[in-house]
Design an enzyme around this catalytic site. Sequence first.
Site, short mmCIF file in Angstrom:
data_model
loop_
_atom_site.label_atom_id
_atom_site.label_comp_id
_atom_site.label_asym_id
_atom_site.label_seq_id
_atom_site.Cartn_x
_atom_site.Cartn_y
_atom_site.Cartn_z
N CYS A 101 0.84 -1.20 0.00
CA CYS A 101 0.00 0.00 0.00
C CYS A 101 0.88 1.26 0.00
O CYS A 101 2.01 1.23 0.51
CB CYS A 101 -0.89 0.02 1.24
SG CYS A 101 -2.21 -1.20 1.17
N CYS B 102 -4.01 0.84 -2.72
CA CYS B 102 -4.49 1.06 -1.36
C CYS B 102 -3.61 2.08 -0.64
O CYS B 102 -2.48 2.35 -1.08
CB CYS B 102 -4.50 -0.26 -0.59
SG CYS B 102 -2.99 -1.23 -0.80
#
Length: 287
Positions: free
Chosen positions: A112, A193
């Site tokens: 992420c 993300c």
Amino acid sequence: MSYEDVSAGSHRKRRNRCLLIGVAVVLLTVTVLAVVLGLTLEGAANSGEKLRKIVVGRCETYLKQHSNLSRVNNCETIWETFQQAYVGKDPCDVPPEAYDPLIKSVTQHVACSKMLFWSKTKTMVHAFTVNRECLLTLEDTLLGFLFDELTWCSKTGSKETFTTDCPAWGDCENNPARSFWIKASANFATVSCGNVSAMLNGSLESPFSSTSVFGSVEVKNLDPDKVDSLTVFLVTRETDTTTCASSSFQSLKSALDPNIAYNCKEVPYARVEGCISDPGIPCSDCL
Ligand code: AVW
């Protein structure tokens, strides 16, 4: 010997010569056609084989550099699955969904907050990420790395892969390369993300284009359940007049899900250039 006999004889000789020349011309034409056809078929077979070598070669290079991925990816399987998307199809009738099995055949988990999108900054962004771990573009992932800058297509009913005379990006909507990049970009955005970034070009009046892949595919596929924020790094030269306040970014804000925070930061081109030539400078000092 009468005059008629001499004349008939020379007629026969001329007829035979004409016949011989005719046969020679036909033979020559057939030979030339066979050679041309042979070369064309061989060329097609060669271009497919050349592309396979490039893709499988890149795949092996990438897996050597990322040894944790080598157990979960098989270069030959990836190549076979890739081919199934477009071989035998009209080069204007390969939709993005044709690459779904290919996407599934590649396994890679990107951490992420490392995803970096770009638009009209391709060369600079890749020069920046090549020797850095902090951010990763689609072309730095295995899938994007395999097919970057390549061209491919086939034909209806053919088993071959061609690498020339394929439709260009704008020639028709569902062409093999365009559909691939749309699908790969959509997937890169979907799996994104955390806090993601985009590098845009401050030398343009409208750095954000709603019709670009970034604007039409990636921004739309960011999942607000997974992505907290999108930060635009607007790379600007001293003479540029475009800033984060430019109206172009209003369109970006309206295309972005309201649950994803939006940030924009102007970054001097000279600083990015400095970081490109010195990979020792930490990422936090670059952007
Ligand atoms: P780009 P994007 N005609 O700099 O936002 C020909 O505009 O689109 O960046 N080729 C095109 C066209 C077009 N109209 N549009 C795009 N391309 C091809 C993947 C061409 O190869 C990454 F994840 C050009 O060099 C980025 O975040 C390239 O697409 C995002 O998509 C970039 O065009 C960049 O796509």
